[in-house]
Design a protein around this motif. Structure first.
Motif, PDB file in Angstrom:
ATOM      1  N   GLY A 261       8.778  -2.832  21.586  1.00 28.93           N
ATOM      2  CA  GLY A 261       8.661  -1.402  21.815  1.00 28.93           C
ATOM      3  C   GLY A 261       7.224  -0.933  21.895  1.00 28.93           C
ATOM      4  O   GLY A 261       6.934   0.247  21.628  1.00 28.93           O
ATOM      5  N   LEU A 262       6.339  -1.839  22.260  1.00 28.40           N
ATOM      6  CA  LEU A 262       4.912  -1.507  22.366  1.00 28.40           C
ATOM      7  C   LEU A 262       4.461  -1.628  23.811  1.00 28.40           C
ATOM      8  O   LEU A 262       4.809  -2.590  24.504  1.00 28.40           O
ATOM      9  CB  LEU A 262       4.093  -2.460  21.485  1.00 28.40           C
ATOM     10  CG  LEU A 262       2.586  -2.221  21.435  1.00 28.40           C
ATOM     11  CD1 LEU A 262       2.273  -0.960  20.623  1.00 28.40           C
ATOM     12  CD2 LEU A 262       1.863  -3.429  20.831  1.00 28.40           C
ATOM     13  N   ALA A 263       3.671  -0.668  24.266  1.00 27.95           N
ATOM     14  CA  ALA A 263       3.116  -0.741  25.620  1.00 27.95           C
ATOM     15  C   ALA A 263       2.029  -1.809  25.655  1.00 27.95           C
ATOM     16  O   ALA A 263       1.195  -1.879  24.742  1.00 27.95           O
ATOM     17  CB  ALA A 263       2.539   0.617  26.021  1.00 27.95           C
ATOM     18  N   PRO A 264       2.000  -2.669  26.689  1.00 26.71           N
ATOM     19  CA  PRO A 264       1.028  -3.760  26.752  1.00 26.71           C
ATOM     20  C   PRO A 264      -0.428  -3.316  26.663  1.00 26.71           C
ATOM     21  O   PRO A 264      -1.277  -4.097  26.210  1.00 26.71           O
ATOM     22  CB  PRO A 264       1.323  -4.404  28.118  1.00 26.71           C
ATOM     23  CG  PRO A 264       2.760  -4.113  28.352  1.00 26.71           C
ATOM     24  CD  PRO A 264       2.978  -2.741  27.790  1.00 26.71           C
ATOM     25  N   GLN A 265      -0.759  -2.075  27.078  1.00 29.88           N
ATOM     26  CA  GLN A 265      -2.161  -1.656  27.057  1.00 29.88           C
ATOM     27  C   GLN A 265      -2.748  -1.566  25.649  1.00 29.88           C
ATOM     28  O   GLN A 265      -3.952  -1.452  25.483  1.00 29.88           O
ATOM     29  CB  GLN A 265      -2.347  -0.306  27.770  1.00 29.88           C
ATOM     30  CG  GLN A 265      -1.547   0.842  27.203  1.00 29.88           C
ATOM     31  CD  GLN A 265      -0.294   1.097  28.013  1.00 29.88           C
ATOM     32  OE1 GLN A 265       0.313   0.164  28.557  1.00 29.88           O
ATOM     33  NE2 GLN A 265       0.087   2.362  28.146  1.00 29.88           N
ATOM     34  N   HIS A 266      -1.876  -1.650  24.636  1.00 31.45           N
ATOM     35  CA  HIS A 266      -2.360  -1.607  23.255  1.00 31.45           C
ATOM     36  C   HIS A 266      -2.636  -3.005  22.698  1.00 31.45           C
ATOM     37  O   HIS A 266      -3.004  -3.137  21.539  1.00 31.45           O
ATOM     38  CB  HIS A 266      -1.356  -0.889  22.358  1.00 31.45           C
ATOM     39  CG  HIS A 266      -1.094   0.526  22.773  1.00 31.45           C
ATOM     40  ND1 HIS A 266      -2.090   1.480  22.845  1.00 31.45           N
ATOM     41  CD2 HIS A 266       0.059   1.141  23.166  1.00 31.45           C
ATOM     42  CE1 HIS A 266      -1.571   2.627  23.238  1.00 31.45           C
ATOM     43  NE2 HIS A 266      -0.270   2.452  23.442  1.00 31.45           N
ATOM     44  N   MET A 267      -2.448  -4.015  23.547  1.00 34.59           N
ATOM     45  CA  MET A 267      -2.736  -5.387  23.135  1.00 34.59           C
ATOM     46  C   MET A 267      -3.906  -5.925  23.950  1.00 34.59           C
ATOM     47  O   MET A 267      -3.994  -5.705  25.159  1.00 34.59           O
ATOM     48  CB  MET A 267      -1.517  -6.291  23.354  1.00 34.59           C
ATOM     49  CG  MET A 267      -0.307  -5.945  22.500  1.00 34.59           C
ATOM     50  SD  MET A 267      -0.545  -6.372  20.753  1.00 34.59           S
ATOM     51  CE  MET A 267      -0.571  -8.161  20.830  1.00 34.59           C
ATOM     52  N   VAL A 268      -4.815  -6.619  23.269  1.00 39.17           N
ATOM     53  CA  VAL A 268      -5.952  -7.268  23.917  1.00 39.17           C
ATOM     54  C   VAL A 268      -5.753  -8.773  23.791  1.00 39.17           C
ATOM     55  O   VAL A 268      -5.535  -9.282  22.686  1.00 39.17           O
ATOM     56  CB  VAL A 268      -7.295  -6.871  23.268  1.00 39.17           C
ATOM     57  CG1 VAL A 268      -8.461  -7.568  23.968  1.00 39.17           C
ATOM     58  CG2 VAL A 268      -7.476  -5.363  23.290  1.00 39.17           C
ATOM     59  N   LEU A 269      -5.803  -9.475  24.902  1.00 43.51           N
ATOM     60  CA  LEU A 269      -5.647 -10.923  24.895  1.00 43.51           C
ATOM     61  C   LEU A 269      -7.012 -11.555  25.109  1.00 43.51           C
ATOM     62  O   LEU A 269      -7.690 -11.292  26.109  1.00 43.51           O
ATOM     63  CB  LEU A 269      -4.663 -11.358  25.977  1.00 43.51           C
ATOM     64  CG  LEU A 269      -3.261 -10.748  25.826  1.00 43.51           C
ATOM     65  CD1 LEU A 269      -2.382 -11.128  27.011  1.00 43.51           C
ATOM     66  CD2 LEU A 269      -2.609 -11.196  24.514  1.00 43.51           C
ATOM     67  N   GLU A 270      -7.426 -12.377  24.151  1.00 47.61           N
ATOM     68  CA  GLU A 270      -8.766 -12.969  24.175  1.00 47.61           C
ATOM     69  C   GLU A 270      -8.720 -14.398  24.691  1.00 47.61           C
ATOM     70  O   GLU A 270      -7.887 -15.197  24.260  1.00 47.61           O
ATOM     71  CB  GLU A 270      -9.378 -12.951  22.779  1.00 47.61           C
ATOM     72  CG  GLU A 270      -9.639 -11.555  22.230  1.00 47.61           C
ATOM     73  CD  GLU A 270     -10.479 -11.588  20.957  1.00 47.61           C
ATOM     74  OE1 GLU A 270     -10.934 -12.688  20.571  1.00 47.61           O
ATOM     75  OE2 GLU A 270     -10.689 -10.526  20.363  1.00 47.61           O
ATOM     76  N   VAL A 271      -9.639 -14.692  25.597  1.00 50.03           N
ATOM     77  CA  VAL A 271      -9.813 -16.061  26.068  1.00 50.03           C
ATOM     78  C   VAL A 271     -11.271 -16.432  25.874  1.00 50.03           C
ATOM     79  O   VAL A 271     -12.148 -15.571  25.875  1.00 50.03           O
ATOM     80  CB  VAL A 271      -9.426 -16.215  27.560  1.00 50.03           C
ATOM     81  CG1 VAL A 271      -7.946 -15.951  27.762  1.00 50.03           C
ATOM     82  CG2 VAL A 271     -10.259 -15.302  28.452  1.00 50.03           C
ATOM     83  N   THR A 272     -11.530 -17.711  25.675  1.00 49.95           N
ATOM     84  CA  THR A 272     -12.911 -18.154  25.494  1.00 49.95           C
ATOM     85  C   THR A 272     -13.650 -18.135  26.830  1.00 49.95           C
ATOM     86  O   THR A 272     -13.040 -18.056  27.900  1.00 49.95           O
ATOM     87  CB  THR A 272     -12.963 -19.578  24.929  1.00 49.95           C
ATOM     88  OG1 THR A 272     -12.325 -20.471  25.857  1.00 49.95           O
ATOM     89  CG2 THR A 272     -12.263 -19.650  23.580  1.00 49.95           C
TER      90      THR A 272
END
Length: 349
Positions: A261-272
């Motif tokens: 139930g969370l909009a994806p814009q509130h998640m940050v995906l980190e890559v090296t």
């Protein structure tokens, strides 16, 4: 706390007057045992000597005859003597900064770098630094490093892994704006286990996805709870380069987050940085699709590889995290001040 009376301190200084002044200031601080050396050669001989009690701290000049401070520090590192160092010198600050960096690269414990003439307050401050950090220099245990892949996977299936949240603060407003989720194994026998005990083994065995999906799901749930409580933060989760080769990854992550139930814009995906620079088309497709689905992308540890800003244009990142080596110690290193400007929009990892 370390009682100054229990400390053994060495003063390595070729000038008799300055060496005597430092010795008197140390005595005024209550230091129990003090030995003196006129250059690095004499100092290293004292440290190697079986009859002498090895010093806990050495106040060391750089410009000395016979063996200068740089060579002395090199020997300390190569021979792994557990002596904490305070560099004292009248040389220009850039040289002192370089010497301090060299000291740490040799694996020597550096308490600080002080320009001459050193004062009683600076002596007291260096002793205080030793007191505060002495426990950090104990060799870490190898707890949990011998876990098998099957044991780690069993822990994942039993939901023993949890995201520990490291806060992100806006330095211009001092407001909490988000957090980074750090995977930790809450082992029923060994307690909290750090990532080096399980991440490499999961990546090498191509099982990292199971942990990644669990961390994303739990982190999204935490983020949703924060929003429900009135805190519109973002939460960052790390993605492995190994995972990016699966073309279904972006859709799977998107569905996981939406199910919470969370909009994806509130998640940050980190890559090296190495993942951002990959030439693998599957990885770039996943990163582009994640961005299209609303996720923010962050490049972690930037500056540790060989990428250029031009190369970074290959992925649509929204955050660039400068590696801590560029800003750590900026309070006493003029060359780093431009990286640590609070008005900057750059983040450090």
């Amino acid at each position: 706390m370390v009682d100054p009376k229990e400390l053994n301190v060495m003063v390595v200084e070729d000038d008799d007057f300055q060496r005597g002044m430092i010795v008197r200031m140390l005595r005024a601080q209550g230091v129990g045992s003090i030995c003196e050396a006129v250059d690095g050669r004499q100092a290293i001989e004292i440290i190697r000597g079986e009859d002498e009690q090895s010093p806990d701290i050495a106040f060391c000049d750089l410009n000395m005859p016979e063996m200068d401070g740089l060579e002395f520090l090199r020997h300390l590192g190569e021979e792994e003597h557990p002596v904490a160092i305070v560099i004292i010198s009248a040389l220009e600050s850039k040289v002192l900064t370089s010497a301090g960096t060299m000291t740490k690269m040799y694996g020597v414990k550096l308490l600080g770098v002080v320009e001459k003439p050193i004062s009683p307050d600076q002596i007291k401050a260096m002793l205080s630094v030793y007191e505060r950090t002495s426990n950090k220099w104990q060799k870490p245990t190898d707890q949990g490093s011998n876990f098998t892949v099957d044991e780690i996977l069993q822990g994942i299936r039993e939901h023993q892994f949890e995201p520990f949240l490291q806060p992100k603060v806006d330095l211009t407003t001092n407001q909490l704006v988000g957090a980074e989720a750090l995977a930790r194994w809450i082992h029923p026998e060994h307690g909290i286990i750090g990532p080096y005990a399980f991440i490499p083994k999961l990546e090498e065995s191509d099982n990292i996805d199971e942990l990644t999906f669990q961390m994303i799901e739990k982190s999204a749930a935490m983020c949703r709870q924060c929003h429900d409580a009135g805190y519109p933060v973002t939460i960052s989760v790390n993605l492995s380069l190994v995972s990016l080769d699966d073309t279904t990854l972006a859709d799977h992550i998107t569905q996981l987050v939406k199910n919470i139930g969370l909009a994806p814009q509130h998640m940050v995906l980190e890559v090296t940085e190495s993942a951002a620079m990959t030439e693998v088309a599957h990885a770039l497709e996943n990163l582009a699709r994640l961005c299209m689905n609303g996720f923010q992308l962050s490049i972690d540890d930037y500056g540790t590889g060989y990428s250029s800003l031009q190369q970074l244009t290959r992925i649509p990142f929204s955050e660039l995290k400068i590696d801590q080596s560029f800003v750590k110690g900026s309070d006493d290193n003029e060359t780093l001040l431009s990286w640590s400007n609070p008005a900057s929009t750059w983040h450090t990892s």
